[in-house]
Design a protein around this motif. Structure first.
Motif, PDB file in Angstrom:
ATOM      1  N   TYR A   1      96.526  44.335   5.128  1.00  0.00           N
ATOM      2  CA  TYR A   1      96.702  43.049   5.801  1.00  0.00           C
ATOM      3  C   TYR A   1      97.652  42.163   5.014  1.00  0.00           C
ATOM      4  CZ  TYR A   1      93.711  43.674   9.801  1.00  0.00           C
ATOM      5  OH  TYR A   1      93.224  44.098  11.020  1.00  0.00           O
ATOM      6  N   SER A   2      98.571  41.538   5.758  1.00  0.00           N
ATOM      7  CA  SER A   2      99.594  40.680   5.166  1.00  0.00           C
ATOM      8  C   SER A   2      99.801  39.479   6.063  1.00  0.00           C
ATOM      9  CB  SER A   2     100.912  41.457   5.017  1.00  0.00           C
ATOM     10  OG  SER A   2     101.989  40.587   4.717  1.00  0.00           O
ATOM     11  N   SER A   3     100.203  38.369   5.458  1.00  0.00           N
ATOM     12  CA  SER A   3     100.499  37.178   6.256  1.00  0.00           C
ATOM     13  C   SER A   3     101.929  37.180   6.766  1.00  0.00           C
ATOM     14  CB  SER A   3     100.257  35.923   5.419  1.00  0.00           C
ATOM     15  OG  SER A   3      98.911  35.841   5.042  1.00  0.00           O
ATOM     16  N   GLY A   4     102.740  38.148   6.322  1.00  0.00           N
ATOM     17  CA  GLY A   4     104.131  38.199   6.769  1.00  0.00           C
ATOM     18  C   GLY A   4     104.884  36.954   6.360  1.00  0.00           C
ATOM     19  N   THR A   5     105.682  36.425   7.254  1.00  0.00           N
ATOM     20  CA  THR A   5     106.465  35.240   6.925  1.00  0.00           C
ATOM     21  C   THR A   5     105.683  33.962   7.127  1.00  0.00           C
ATOM     22  OG1 THR A   5     107.375  35.199   9.160  1.00  0.00           O
ATOM     23  CG2 THR A   5     108.637  36.360   7.480  1.00  0.00           C
ATOM     24  N   THR A   6     104.601  34.022   7.904  1.00  0.00           N
ATOM     25  CA  THR A   6     103.819  32.812   8.160  1.00  0.00           C
ATOM     26  C   THR A   6     102.498  33.190   8.805  1.00  0.00           C
ATOM     27  OG1 THR A   6     103.846  30.610   9.180  1.00  0.00           O
ATOM     28  CG2 THR A   6     104.796  32.409  10.455  1.00  0.00           C
ATOM     29  N   GLY A   7     101.608  32.235   8.916  1.00  0.00           N
ATOM     30  CA  GLY A   7     100.383  32.440   9.667  1.00  0.00           C
ATOM     31  C   GLY A   7      99.267  33.095   8.884  1.00  0.00           C
ATOM     32  N   VAL A   8      98.277  33.599   9.606  1.00  0.00           N
ATOM     33  CA  VAL A   8      97.093  34.202   8.999  1.00  0.00           C
ATOM     34  C   VAL A   8      97.336  35.692   8.761  1.00  0.00           C
ATOM     35  CG1 VAL A   8      95.572  32.523  10.077  1.00  0.00           C
ATOM     36  CG2 VAL A   8      96.088  34.649  11.270  1.00  0.00           C
ATOM     37  N   PRO A   9      96.484  36.351   7.951  1.00  0.00           N
ATOM     38  CA  PRO A   9      96.676  37.777   7.678  1.00  0.00           C
ATOM     39  C   PRO A   9      96.672  38.621   8.955  1.00  0.00           C
ATOM     40  CG  PRO A   9      95.169  36.833   6.087  1.00  0.00           C
ATOM     41  CD  PRO A   9      95.406  35.777   7.118  1.00  0.00           C
ATOM     42  N   LYS A  10      97.566  39.586   8.984  1.00  0.00           N
ATOM     43  CA  LYS A  10      97.724  40.481  10.142  1.00  0.00           C
ATOM     44  C   LYS A  10      97.732  41.929   9.652  1.00  0.00           C
ATOM     45  CE  LYS A  10     101.530  38.164  10.864  1.00  0.00           C
ATOM     46  NZ  LYS A  10     101.265  36.882  10.178  1.00  0.00           N
ATOM     47  N   GLY A  11      97.243  42.832  10.473  1.00  0.00           N
ATOM     48  CA  GLY A  11      97.238  44.242  10.118  1.00  0.00           C
ATOM     49  C   GLY A  11      98.636  44.829  10.191  1.00  0.00           C
ATOM     50  N   VAL A  12      99.121  45.346   9.064  1.00  0.00           N
ATOM     51  CA  VAL A  12     100.455  45.936   8.994  1.00  0.00           C
ATOM     52  C   VAL A  12     100.337  47.433   9.269  1.00  0.00           C
ATOM     53  CG1 VAL A  12     102.485  46.334   7.551  1.00  0.00           C
ATOM     54  CG2 VAL A  12     101.190  44.199   7.326  1.00  0.00           C
ATOM     55  N   MET A  13     100.919  47.863  10.367  1.00  0.00           N
ATOM     56  CA  MET A  13     100.800  49.268  10.776  1.00  0.00           C
ATOM     57  C   MET A  13     101.835  50.121  10.049  1.00  0.00           C
ATOM     58  SD  MET A  13      99.951  48.988  14.876  1.00  0.00           S
ATOM     59  CE  MET A  13     101.464  48.130  15.331  1.00  0.00           C
ATOM     60  N   LEU A  14     101.347  50.873   9.061  1.00  0.00           N
ATOM     61  CA  LEU A  14     102.212  51.759   8.280  1.00  0.00           C
ATOM     62  C   LEU A  14     101.910  53.204   8.657  1.00  0.00           C
ATOM     63  CD1 LEU A  14     102.010  50.072   4.755  1.00  0.00           C
ATOM     64  CD2 LEU A  14     103.723  49.725   6.553  1.00  0.00           C
ATOM     65  N   THR A  15     102.911  53.891   9.166  1.00  0.00           N
ATOM     66  CA  THR A  15     102.727  55.272   9.581  1.00  0.00           C
ATOM     67  C   THR A  15     102.757  56.209   8.380  1.00  0.00           C
ATOM     68  OG1 THR A  15     105.090  55.662   9.888  1.00  0.00           O
ATOM     69  CG2 THR A  15     103.859  54.788  11.785  1.00  0.00           C
ATOM     70  N   HIS A  16     102.290  57.420   8.602  1.00  0.00           N
ATOM     71  CA  HIS A  16     102.389  58.449   7.571  1.00  0.00           C
ATOM     72  C   HIS A  16     103.854  58.626   7.167  1.00  0.00           C
ATOM     73  CE1 HIS A  16      98.220  60.084   7.864  1.00  0.00           C
ATOM     74  NE2 HIS A  16      98.298  59.534   9.072  1.00  0.00           N
ATOM     75  N   ARG A  17     104.753  58.631   8.160  1.00  0.00           N
ATOM     76  CA  ARG A  17     106.178  58.831   7.878  1.00  0.00           C
ATOM     77  C   ARG A  17     106.752  57.702   7.029  1.00  0.00           C
ATOM     78  NH1 ARG A  17     110.568  58.928  12.689  1.00  0.00           N
ATOM     79  NH2 ARG A  17     110.123  61.167  12.828  1.00  0.00           N
ATOM     80  N   SER A  18     106.430  56.453   7.370  1.00  0.00           N
ATOM     81  CA  SER A  18     107.062  55.340   6.647  1.00  0.00           C
ATOM     82  C   SER A  18     106.640  55.316   5.187  1.00  0.00           C
ATOM     83  CB  SER A  18     106.734  54.002   7.324  1.00  0.00           C
ATOM     84  OG  SER A  18     105.371  53.665   7.208  1.00  0.00           O
ATOM     85  N   ILE A  19     105.356  55.570   4.907  1.00  0.00           N
ATOM     86  CA  ILE A  19     104.894  55.568   3.522  1.00  0.00           C
ATOM     87  C   ILE A  19     105.453  56.772   2.769  1.00  0.00           C
ATOM     88  CG2 ILE A  19     102.876  55.622   2.017  1.00  0.00           C
ATOM     89  CD1 ILE A  19     101.257  54.333   4.235  1.00  0.00           C
ATOM     90  N   ALA A  20     105.387  57.951   3.380  1.00  0.00           N
ATOM     91  CA  ALA A  20     105.861  59.161   2.705  1.00  0.00           C
ATOM     92  C   ALA A  20     107.360  59.126   2.472  1.00  0.00           C
ATOM     93  CB  ALA A  20     105.480  60.391   3.529  1.00  0.00           C
ATOM     94  N   THR A  21     108.112  58.616   3.438  1.00  0.00           N
ATOM     95  CA  THR A  21     109.570  58.551   3.263  1.00  0.00           C
ATOM     96  C   THR A  21     109.941  57.539   2.196  1.00  0.00           C
ATOM     97  OG1 THR A  21     109.900  59.186   5.578  1.00  0.00           O
ATOM     98  CG2 THR A  21     111.764  58.160   4.452  1.00  0.00           C
ATOM     99  N   ASN A  22     109.198  56.444   2.087  1.00  0.00           N
ATOM    100  CA  ASN A  22     109.479  55.475   1.025  1.00  0.00           C
ATOM    101  C   ASN A  22     109.298  56.101  -0.360  1.00  0.00           C
ATOM    102  OD1 ASN A  22     108.275  52.363  -0.267  1.00  0.00           O
ATOM    103  ND2 ASN A  22     110.361  52.770   0.403  1.00  0.00           N
ATOM    104  N   LEU A  23     108.353  57.023  -0.473  1.00  0.00           N
ATOM    105  CA  LEU A  23     108.190  57.746  -1.744  1.00  0.00           C
ATOM    106  C   LEU A  23     109.443  58.559  -2.053  1.00  0.00           C
ATOM    107  CD1 LEU A  23     104.526  59.070  -1.316  1.00  0.00           C
ATOM    108  CD2 LEU A  23     105.277  57.094  -2.651  1.00  0.00           C
TER     109      LEU A  23
END
Length: 542
Positions: A179-201
């Motif tokens: 969960y992250s507040s992003g640029t503003t507002g209350v915390p929001k669920g950040v949808m991170l896929t298997h691909r996005s996390i693994a590719t960042n590695l």
């Protein structure tokens, strides 16, 4: 002008995160994967894979299936990676939770993501049970250690059934939901896929490579995307050993480096500050350290240099990213550690593009040396915010460019500098604090008529939440609320890192005709006050 990484693009890693990280574990066999930095308990790579498979089988036998959300709320332990990978192995998405959150805060997160399962530790069981009762969607609470009335991960690892065979689409299915507040507002669920996390590695491989036998010290929390990537996924993917500490203590931290001959350390600016100033932070053999990386918040170049000089460390590297970027966008390449420009947060990781956009609102791209909002694009960009299409559209444009809300510039050699933030988010000791969340708490107080929260700097340069409060006038015509009353009230309703640490009573807070809070006016006021105080101090010293 678009800036692009100088490093060759990497292929998308279309594997489930547990396979992307542990796919080569058999090569590392009896090498230690995880070591408890307090008691020395060790899990080898062979034991880690076996524990993950058995726990995944037990999860599946209990009813955990693809699409379920499992909440993992725990400090750093050697069980944390086992639970994380077992949950994704069973097809679940893991939402990580700060262990210091209140029952109300936890309930909001559980309800927002419809979490069906919780894994925690016994000291947190009270608040976890209270939160689960509030939301009603939780099927079972499991503990990593032992607690009456709960199954234990230790026992579930003994399950003899077959590991589940779950079909996961790495490009679409979610591995993590921090969960992250992003640029503003209350915390929001950040949808991170298997691909996005693994590719960042994979994007990090050429810049800060890990290797079998290397030792990394994990003191930053695994529940934060920074720790999850830098201290868990990345080193375990390459056969390194992770020494785990539950929290930062100067003596424990430095003793662990000395005892386990640690090669790599990832920290946040408050740790750098402690190492630079704490009287106990000397007299340890730190000669094994090859690199120190600071991220999660801006680090002053002077403080970084002072810390390195005091402890005889290599220059402290910096990185830049955010939860919505899985998380890394830039970092100092390890090969440039001795000639990187001080104050820079690094160069773009492979496959990443960057634009500096004018702050005038015209969307104009700026060139090298010009300051504007940092906008990024790459395979590590999140899928979006859970259940919030409007916030997602405001963050990511149709071409895939993500607005960071940060102000920065890029020099002619491609080094990025972050100088300020457009967004309202406060970063306290590397943790995100959403002003809107604190304002909601304040406005629930019957003696508060209006309130606004902004980030200000304390004597050590740390950003802290400050509340501007308008008292509700009592029947007597006098508002009796004190600064201590306000801070105590908020402290009882939020996690400790979110506490209001300074209060100023005002007649009104600035708002637009629409009612929108004008925080920029309060931030401007704070900057003016800092300038006046600075001039007064200079006059006195002269």
């Amino acid at each position: 002008m678009e800036f692009r990484s100088e490093y060759a693009d990497v292929a998308l890693v279309d594997l489930p995160i547990h396979e992307a990280v542990l796919g080569r574990a058999a090569e590392f066999g009896d090498r230690p994967a995880l070591i408890d930095g307090l008691d020395g308990r060790t899990i080898s790579y062979a034991e880690l894979v076996l524990a993950v498979d058995r726990l995944a089988a037990s999860f599946a036998d209990s009813g955990v299936c693809k699409g379920d959300v499992l909440a993992l709320i725990s400090p750093n332990t050697i069980a944390f990676p086992v639970v994380f990978y077992a949950a994704t192995r069973a097809g679940a998405t893991v939402t990580t939770v700060h262990p210091l959150c209140t029952a109300d805060e936890l309930a909001k997160q559980l309800g927002d993501c419809d979490a069906r399962w919780i894994v925690t530790v016994s000291p947190l069981l009270g608040q976890v049970r209270e939160a689960a009762e509030k939301v009603g969607c939780v099927r079972e609470i499991v503990v990593c250690d032992r607690a009456e009335g709960c199954r234990s991960v230790q026992d579930m690892i003994g399950f003899a059934g077959p590991a589940p065979d779950v079909c996961i689409d790495p490009a679409r299915d979610l591995a993590a939901l921090p969960y992250s507040s992003g640029t503003t507002g209350v915390p929001k669920g950040v949808m991170l896929t298997h691909r996005s996390i693994a590719t960042n590695l994979a994007q990090l491989d050429e810049l800060v490579p890990s290797r079998p036998g290397q030792v990394v010290l994990a003191v930053l929390p695994f529940f934060h995307i920074y720790g999850l990537t830098a201290l868990m996924n990345a080193p375990l993917r390459r056969g390194a050993t992770v020494v785990v500490l539950p929290r930062f203590d100067v003596g424990q931290f430095l003793s662990a480096i000395e005892k386990y001959q640690v090669n790599g350390v990832y920290v946040a600016p408050p740790i750098v500050l402690a190492l630079a100033k704490h009287p106990a932070a000397t007299g340890y053999d730190l000669s094994s350290l090859e690199y120190v990386v600071s991220a999660a918040a801006p680090l002053d170049a002077g403080l970084a240099a002072a810390c390195a000089r005091r402890l005889g460390l290599p220059p402290i590297m910096q990185g830049y990213g955010m939860t919505e970027l899985s998380p890394c966008a830039t970092i100092w390449p390890l090969s440039t550690v001795h000639n990187a420009p001080p104050g820079s947060v690094g160069r773009l990781v492979a496959g990443t593009e960057l634009r500096i956009v004018s702050l005038d609102g015209d969307g104009r791209d700026l060139g090298a040396g010009e300051e504007g909002e940092i906008v990024l694009r790459g395979p590590q960009v999140m899928k979006g915010y859970l259940g919030r299409p409007d916030e997602t559209a405001a963050m990511i444009d149709p071409a895939g460019w993500l607005r960071t809300g940060d102000i920065g510039s890029v020099d002619e050699q491609g080094w990025l500098y972050v100088v300020d933030r457009v967004k309202e988010l406060i970063k306290y000791k590397g943790y995100q604090v959403a002003p809107a969340e604190l304002e909601a708490v304040l406005l629930a107080h019957e003696a508060i008529a209006d309130a606004a929260v902004v980030g200000v700097r304390d004597a050590d340069g740390e950003e802290i939440p400050k509340a501007y409060v308008v008292r509700q006038v009592a029947d007597s015509g006098v508002g009796t609320l004190s600064e201590g009353d306000v801070m105590e009230y908020v402290a009882g309703r939020v996690a400790p890192y979110k506490k209001v640490r300074r209060v100023e009573f005002v007649d009104s807070v600035p708002r637009a005709a629409s009612g929108k809070l004008l925080r920029r006016e309060l931030r401007h006021r704070e900057r003016e006050m800092e300038r006046v105080l600075g001039r007064e101090m200079e006059g006195r010293s002269g």
